[in-house]
Enzyme design. Structure first.
Site, PDB file in Angstrom:
ATOM      1  N   ARG A 299      21.738 -29.130 -17.800  1.00 36.60           N
ATOM      2  CA  ARG A 299      21.802 -30.571 -17.557  1.00 36.60           C
ATOM      3  C   ARG A 299      23.016 -31.190 -18.248  1.00 36.60           C
ATOM      4  O   ARG A 299      23.676 -32.065 -17.692  1.00 36.60           O
ATOM      5  CB  ARG A 299      20.500 -31.223 -18.020  1.00 36.60           C
ATOM      6  N   TYR A 443      20.784 -31.409  -8.205  1.00 35.93           N
ATOM      7  CA  TYR A 443      20.237 -30.201  -8.842  1.00 35.93           C
ATOM      8  C   TYR A 443      20.060 -30.354 -10.349  1.00 35.93           C
ATOM      9  O   TYR A 443      20.497 -31.315 -10.950  1.00 35.93           O
ATOM     10  CB  TYR A 443      21.031 -28.958  -8.475  1.00 35.93           C
ATOM     11  N   GLU A 444      19.366 -29.380 -10.924  1.00 35.98           N
ATOM     12  CA  GLU A 444      18.915 -29.416 -12.327  1.00 35.98           C
ATOM     13  C   GLU A 444      18.008 -30.616 -12.604  1.00 35.98           C
ATOM     14  O   GLU A 444      18.030 -31.201 -13.673  1.00 35.98           O
ATOM     15  CB  GLU A 444      20.110 -29.421 -13.287  1.00 35.98           C
ATOM     16  N   GLY A 445      17.196 -30.946 -11.613  1.00 34.49           N
ATOM     17  CA  GLY A 445      16.319 -32.107 -11.716  1.00 34.49           C
ATOM     18  C   GLY A 445      17.054 -33.325 -11.199  1.00 34.49           C
ATOM     19  O   GLY A 445      18.060 -33.740 -11.756  1.00 34.49           O
ATOM     20  N   GLN A 450      15.213 -37.126 -14.027  1.00 30.12           N
ATOM     21  CA  GLN A 450      15.783 -37.350 -15.361  1.00 30.12           C
ATOM     22  C   GLN A 450      15.333 -38.699 -15.916  1.00 30.12           C
ATOM     23  O   GLN A 450      15.036 -38.834 -17.115  1.00 30.12           O
ATOM     24  CB  GLN A 450      17.317 -37.299 -15.300  1.00 30.12           C
TER      25      GLN A 450
END
Length: 599
Positions: A299, A443-445, A450
């Protein structure tokens, strides 16, 4: 007119040395006591040369060619120049920069590694994802792997001889990993046979390194349902003998490549595991905890990707605006000797450029600040400092990921706009930057995830302790400089925003107790407010450093430029919070009670 890139070394030096005082802070950590400013500067200079001279020329090639899958043997060929650039990267020792010396690493601080990766992301984000994911795999194995797994994998991840991936997502589940189905069956020799399917695996298959180390989430036969039943396994592309030598192919195969909007040079793979042999990392059923080491690092890395794109978009838009002739200034000709004025004289063009500049340089400050926090969290001899750094880093990680990527997309679109019609065609490269930047919000949440993490877990989940501590830090800095009249235009808005955020947080906490959906409605706007408070604090500090330098008689143009950019940020970008506050005053039912509208 292809994209060009000039490493922002001077601004990095301002951030690291004049604002953050990074050498002083790092030398207080036993691990970094012997490093000095000259060493850090030399590393950045050399990394900048690699990024601009070796890597940047591969960017448009990678976008046009993409990756190619040979379905007969499941191999993937990367675009022209990628493999050669990676070979030079490895030969120069860049993969080992921030890794442990015991595994062949150079042991440099993470904050310096972040600056290096910013430049690599500017030069070619799609390529940089290959070594970037390797570093994440290294960190997860280093934190949770057994001694034997560390000895087997870490030296070759450190050298760059092998690369890494993180295999989470499956066709039926994205962020909700509790739904994943990949199975891991225990074998007599202590290994596990993994069976299942993964999708959206960045760098999942390629020809740049001899082996790929996959970190795979899967379920053991006795696993409880949901996220509490997930374990983490390391699965090598090739089976390894006891000495770590490559053997026969492990049955983890690329069965497809995603056809994407951007980052074409990165192989976003569909992977099938058909009894692939892996080994448990960490404890059974606690794989998410182990994987979060990699996910949190990723992140921060994704925020850094958008920072890199914002910087190169700004550089190219600025150069174009100085050369492109179009119309006359509204206040009269500024270049009367030419048939028209350069478009940089037009207010909206300047607004787009200044927005990108403020977001890039603010993002650089935040990324470097978080990099130092990570170094302190891992290597301080003071337990209290380690805990404080970890707490603040946890609070700021979703801000880095979401705020920087939101800003990055906005900035690349604005810089594309500066080019007019030329920004919409391939030749200038600006449309590629917009397409590449778009994935970073997903991506990555996703950024909404977040925001939920920030408000629901990091703020309300700990009763606001971390946010309160951060607010006190900002307040203490403001009090320290409250007698400096030239800072008042920054200090008063910052203080006001901090007080309003405190009131908002208390109100949202009360609403959330009555209706948890209130958190979901408020989260995205809340993160934008926290992001602007953070950037406002950073830009106020940059202004203070610049004012002090000017008062000392320093004539470097970076100082008046910092002051102008800080003023622009406070007057033109920070007021976005007013819209966010206004929305948060509205009844949540205007979002939630929409069954007829969305029928």
């Amino acid at each position: 007119m292809p994209l060009t890139y000039s490493p922002p070394i001077r601004d990095m030096q301002f951030v690291l040395h004049e604002w953050l005082g990074v050498t002083k802070h790092l030398q207080q950590l036993p691990r970094y006591a012997e490093f000095d400013q000259d060493t850090f500067n030399a590393v950045l200079e050399e990394a900048g040369k690699f990024a601009s001279e070796v890597l940047a020329p591969t960017n448009s090639v990678g976008d046009l060619q993409g990756c190619q899958l040979d379905r007969t043997n499941h191999s993937v060929t990367t675009p022209d120049g990628f493999k050669e650039a990676y070979a030079q990267y490895v030969e120069a020792g860049w993969p080992a920069l921030a890794c442990e010396p015991e595994y062949g690493g150079q042991g440099l601080p993470f904050v310096i590694n972040q600056c290096v990766f910013e430049m690599l992301n500017s030069a070619n984000q799609a390529w940089t994802m290959y070594p970037g994911l390797s570093h994440g795999a290294y960190e997860a194995l280093h934190a949770h792997g057994s001694d034997s797994l560390k000895a087997l994998y870490l030296p070759k991840l450190t050298s760059g001889q092998w690369t890494g991936t993180m295999c989470l997502t499956e066709p039926h589940c994205g962020t909700d990993l509790g739904l994943l189905r990949t199975k891991a069956e225990p074998q007599a020799d202590g290994s596990y046979a993994l069976t299942g399917n993964k999708i959206f695996i960045s760098a999942g298959e390629h020809d740049m390194a001899e082996n790929i180390v996959h970190l795979v989430l899967a379920r053991l036969p006795d696993a409880p349902a949901g996220s509490k039943g997930i374990s983490l396994f390391v699965v090598s592309k090739f089976k390894l003998d006891a000495n770590g030598e490559l053997g026969e192919r492990n049955p983890i195969f690329c069965t497809g490549l995603e056809h994407k909007m951007g980052i074409h040079g990165n192989a976003t793979a569909q992977l099938t595991l058909d009894g692939a042999i892996g080994h448990l990392v960490g404890e059974p059923h606690k794989g998410l905890m182990a994987m979060f080491v990699m996910m949190n690092g990723a992140r921060l890395g994704v925020g850094n990707q958008s920072l890199g794109l914002t910087e190169i978009a700004f550089q190219n838009a600025l150069a174009y605006a100085k050369e492109r002739l179009q119309m006359r200034s509204l206040s009269g000709p500024k270049a009367p000797e030419l048939p028209a004025d350069p478009i940089i004289v037009h207010p909206d063009v300047r607004h787009q450029l200044m927005s990108a500049k403020a977001y890039a340089e603010g993002g650089r400050m935040l990324g470097s600040y978080c990099g130092l926090l990570l170094d302190q969290a891992h290597h301080s001899a003071d337990a209290e400092q380690r805990q404080q750094a970890l707490s603040q880093l946890a609070l700021l990680t979703p801000v880095v990921k979401a705020f920087l990527t939101d800003n990055g997309l906005s900035a690349t679109i604005g810089c594309q706009q500066v080019f007019g019609g030329h920004g919409y065609i391939q030749e200038t490269g600006m449309e590629q930057l917009v397409r590449d930047a778009r994935i970073n919000l997903i991506y990555e949440g996703t950024n909404a995830v977040q925001a939920l993490d920030l408000l629901g877990r990091k703020v309300l989940g700990d009763q606001g302790k971390a946010l309160t501590a951060f607010g006190k830090q900002i307040g203490a800095w403001g009090k320290e400089h409250s007698q400096e009249p030239k800072l008042i235009e920054f200090l008063l808005p910052l203080q006001n925003l901090g007080e309003r955020l405190t009131e908002l947080t208390q109100a949202l906490g009360g609403k959330a107790m009555r209706n948890p959906d209130e958190v979901g409605v408020a989260a995205v706007d809340y993160l934008r407010i926290v992001g602007h408070l953070t950037f406002g604090w950073l830009w106020a500090q940059a202004a203070q450093v610049a004012l002090a330098a000017i008062a000392d008689g320093k004539t470097d143009p970076i100082y008046p430029a910092k002051l102008e950019t800080a003023k622009f940020y406070f007057t033109r970008l920070m007021p976005e919070v007013e819209t966010a506050f206004k929305r948060l005053q509205a009844n949540a039912n205007t979002v939630l009670k929409t069954s007829h509208a969305l029928a």
